[in-house]
Design an enzyme around this catalytic site. Structure first.
Site, PDB file in Angstrom:
ATOM      1  N   LYS A  49      -0.439 -16.941   7.183  1.00 37.97           N
ATOM      2  CA  LYS A  49       0.299 -16.244   8.341  1.00 37.97           C
ATOM      3  C   LYS A  49       1.288 -16.770   9.249  1.00 37.97           C
ATOM      4  O   LYS A  49       2.497 -17.125   8.854  1.00 37.97           O
ATOM      5  CB  LYS A  49      -0.298 -15.066   9.195  1.00 37.97           C
ATOM      6  CG  LYS A  49      -1.054 -13.947   8.257  1.00 37.97           C
ATOM      7  CD  LYS A  49      -1.490 -12.767   9.048  1.00 37.97           C
ATOM      8  CE  LYS A  49      -1.641 -11.669   8.052  1.00 37.97           C
ATOM      9  NZ  LYS A  49      -3.109 -11.348   7.681  1.00 37.97           N
ATOM     10  N   ASP A  89     -12.051 -17.844   8.491  1.00 37.14           N
ATOM     11  CA  ASP A  89     -10.829 -17.320   8.183  1.00 37.14           C
ATOM     12  C   ASP A  89      -9.778 -17.110   9.399  1.00 37.14           C
ATOM     13  O   ASP A  89     -10.114 -15.945   9.892  1.00 37.14           O
ATOM     14  CB  ASP A  89     -11.042 -16.013   7.219  1.00 37.14           C
ATOM     15  CG  ASP A  89      -9.601 -15.337   6.631  1.00 37.14           C
ATOM     16  OD1 ASP A  89      -8.515 -16.050   7.281  1.00 37.14           O
ATOM     17  OD2 ASP A  89      -9.598 -14.426   5.881  1.00 37.14           O
ATOM     18  N   TYR A 109       0.796  -1.088  -0.056  1.00 36.51           N
ATOM     19  CA  TYR A 109       0.090   0.061  -0.119  1.00 36.51           C
ATOM     20  C   TYR A 109       0.967   1.165   0.093  1.00 36.51           C
ATOM     21  O   TYR A 109       0.800   1.961   1.111  1.00 36.51           O
ATOM     22  CB  TYR A 109      -0.986  -0.024   1.321  1.00 36.51           C
ATOM     23  CG  TYR A 109      -1.995  -1.303   1.086  1.00 36.51           C
ATOM     24  CD1 TYR A 109      -3.112  -0.988   0.301  1.00 36.51           C
ATOM     25  CD2 TYR A 109      -1.800  -2.342   1.599  1.00 36.51           C
ATOM     26  CE1 TYR A 109      -4.197  -1.699   0.356  1.00 36.51           C
ATOM     27  CE2 TYR A 109      -2.790  -3.301   1.447  1.00 36.51           C
ATOM     28  CZ  TYR A 109      -3.961  -3.177   0.846  1.00 36.51           C
ATOM     29  OH  TYR A 109      -4.771  -4.054   0.565  1.00 36.51           O
ATOM     30  N   TYR A 157     -12.111  -8.505   7.090  1.00 39.85           N
ATOM     31  CA  TYR A 157     -10.833  -8.274   5.989  1.00 39.85           C
ATOM     32  C   TYR A 157     -10.470  -9.666   5.845  1.00 39.85           C
ATOM     33  O   TYR A 157     -10.068 -10.652   6.455  1.00 39.85           O
ATOM     34  CB  TYR A 157      -9.504  -7.501   6.488  1.00 39.85           C
ATOM     35  CG  TYR A 157      -8.321  -7.551   5.629  1.00 39.85           C
ATOM     36  CD1 TYR A 157      -8.164  -6.807   4.548  1.00 39.85           C
ATOM     37  CD2 TYR A 157      -7.470  -8.467   6.026  1.00 39.85           C
ATOM     38  CE1 TYR A 157      -7.314  -6.986   3.767  1.00 39.85           C
ATOM     39  CE2 TYR A 157      -6.344  -8.625   4.953  1.00 39.85           C
ATOM     40  CZ  TYR A 157      -6.364  -7.711   3.882  1.00 39.85           C
ATOM     41  OH  TYR A 157      -5.345  -7.852   2.823  1.00 39.85           O
TER      42      TYR A 157
HETATM   43  C1  LIG Z   1      -3.486 -11.318   6.228  1.00 40.20           C
HETATM   44  C2  LIG Z   1      -4.906 -11.816   6.055  1.00 40.20           C
HETATM   45  C3  LIG Z   1      -5.404 -12.419   4.959  1.00 40.20           C
HETATM   46  C4  LIG Z   1      -4.528 -12.142   3.735  1.00 40.20           C
HETATM   47  O1  LIG Z   1      -3.484 -13.064   3.689  1.00 40.20           O
HETATM   48  P1  LIG Z   1      -2.110 -12.807   2.525  1.00 40.20           P
HETATM   49  O2  LIG Z   1      -0.975 -13.785   3.090  1.00 40.20           O
HETATM   50  O3  LIG Z   1      -1.704 -11.396   3.069  1.00 40.20           O
HETATM   51  O4  LIG Z   1      -2.706 -12.729   1.340  1.00 40.20           O
HETATM   52  C5  LIG Z   1      -6.612 -13.014   4.746  1.00 40.20           C
HETATM   53  N1  LIG Z   1      -7.378 -12.913   5.928  1.00 40.20           N
HETATM   54  C6  LIG Z   1      -7.062 -12.479   6.851  1.00 40.20           C
HETATM   55  C7  LIG Z   1      -8.085 -12.567   8.265  1.00 40.20           C
HETATM   56  C8  LIG Z   1      -5.769 -11.717   7.080  1.00 40.20           C
HETATM   57  O5  LIG Z   1      -5.187 -11.427   8.391  1.00 40.20           O
END
Ligand SMILES: *Cc1c(COP(=O)(O)O)cnc(C)c1O
Length: 422
Positions: A272, A243, A14, A142
């Site tokens: 992550k 997620d 960004y 997100y």
């Molecule tokens: C960081 C994140 C993503 C995206 O992961 P990237 O490895 O940056 O593509 C998706 N969902 C959540 C909840 C996240 O924190």
């Protein structure tokens, strides 16, 4: 380092290439510290965006990567398989809720969200229900930066509104207002229920971040709310996609945030911290029912297969990271980080500029009334030996679990000093 070249030629996350903010040159990282080129060591309060849960230059992780490099760094996963991937998928099946038994290895968090969405769509297509192709997401959510994932991010705070015209239009329920630890009343879930009742014939799945909404607001919400969403999905035959890319591997105080509510999603995304913050790798797990229905459909297969799928090096280091986590006292560490942050950040509650202070697991959040001047706050924290990356009104920290009491004290003291005097 050639910072002029960096400024003129390299995109950062960004970032602008016309008016790029300064970036700090890093030489190496060790333990919980990032060392800048000029020799300053900064306590990493971000765990490199939720990922480096054991800190840096971790002997066990290095050994796993070195050992794997000597055998093979990569081979294609189409038609081939290998021990690091099998061992990792076994572990993931074992440590996640029992019904999640099928694993897709993806190359990044966003890609695993794409995969999860495609799983949900193919699941319904297989049953001749192709009209069930919309998702219900939560505001302040997100889920990543790729197009499918972007379309499920909060349309306003999700940073992606300029692409709105090109994104699939999904449904959005209000962000859960009922806080973590509180009981969920009927009215707290009413609007979500209404949306499901109204649109379930078009809906494939509900997608959400369980318990902790991360990049979209750093909000912690009621486990009972999550349980109610699961019930509503069951009542109306919708899939639930959880997620856990940010929350997975202990960050919220449970190994997976779904455990706070005792629920199991139909599809789970991880990323992550999966590789202990060393490499890019993610996963989407699903239940037998989802996997089998997908494969009984017209395509007969699940339609996704990235070049670097199941990368052996990333699998090997993920295995080492999970072993290291589970063989140590991570629960006590995360619990004591939570306690420390609740106590140490509490004085900020009396600061006029501060709207809210909260901590859950190894996540501490200070929400300001106004957006902070990121560079100014960052610089003041760096002077105090701390690395944070504030975002909008949020100044937050999720340190490596191995952080010492002293370093954690330095981190929270720096936050209190800097934010208390804005
Ligand atoms: C960081 C994140 C993503 C995206 O992961 P990237 O490895 O940056 O593509 C998706 N969902 C959540 C909840 C996240 O924190």
């Amino acid at each position: 380092m050639d910072l002029d070249f960096d400024r003129n030629h390299i995109w950062h996350p960004y970032s602008s290439l016309i008016d790029p903010p300064p970036v700090y040159p890093v030489e190496r990282a060790e333990g919980v510290r990032i060392f800048l080129e000029d020799g300053r060591g900064l306590i990493d309060g971000m765990s490199s965006w939720w990922s480096a849960l054991h800190g840096y230059n971790v002997p066990e992780l290095n050994a796993a990567m070195r050992g794997q490099i000597e055998k093979m760094s990569h081979v294609m996963f189409g038609g081939l398989t290998h021990e690091p991937a099998i061992a990792l998928c076994k572990k993931l099946v074992e440590i996640t809720p029992a019904p999640l038994r099928r694993v897709f290895l993806a190359d990044s968090g966003s890609v695993s969200v794409e995969v999860a969405i495609k799983m949900a769509l193919q699941y319904w297509q297989s049953q001749g229900r192709g009209e069930k192709c919309k998702l219900l997401a939560l505001r302040n959510g997100y889920h990543g930066d790729t197009f499918g994932a972007m379309a499920t991010c909060d349309p306003v705070t999700g940073m992606h509104h300029i692409f709105a015209g090109q994104l699939t239009q999904h449904f959005f329920a209000p962000a859960p207002q009922v806080k973590f630890g509180q009981a969920c009343a009927e009215e707290d879930i009413a609007e979500l229920r209404q949306l499901i009742e109204q649109h379930h014939t078009q809906l494939a799945a509900v997608i959400l971040e369980p318990i902790v909404q991360g990049a979209g607001g750093m909000r912690f919400y009621s486990a009972e709310y999550l349980r109610r969403v699961r019930e509503l999905c069951d009542e109306h035959g919708l899939l639930l996609i959880a997620d856990e890319i940010a929350t997975g591997f202990g960050r919220s105080g449970k190994l997976f945030a779904c455990e706070h509510a005792g629920i199991c999603p139909d599809i789970l995304t991880l990323g992550k911290a999966l590789t202990g913050g060393t490499m890019t790798m993610a996963a989407a797990l699903c239940t037998d029912r989802v996997a089998e229905d997908i494969c009984r459909g017209e395509a007969g297969v699940f339609m996704h297969g990235p070049t670097f799928m199941g990368n052996p090096l990333a699998c090997a280091v993920s295995n080492a990271s999970i072993d290291l986590l589970l063989s140590g006292p991570w629960q006590q560490r995360v619990a004591s980080i939570e306690k420390h942050m609740q106590r140490a950040l509490a004085p900020l509650k009396d600061t006029a500029a501060v709207a809210d202070v909260r901590a859950l697991g190894a996540i501490g959040v200070v929400e300001m009334h106004e957006p902070v001047k990121m560079m100014q706050v960052q610089e003041a924290l760096i002077e105090r030996g701390v690395w944070l990356r504030p975002f909008g009104k949020l100044v937050y920290t999720m340190p490596p679990y191995v952080i010492s009491e002293d370093d954690l004290g330095q981190l929270t003291t720096a936050m209190v000093d800097v934010l208390g005097n804005l």
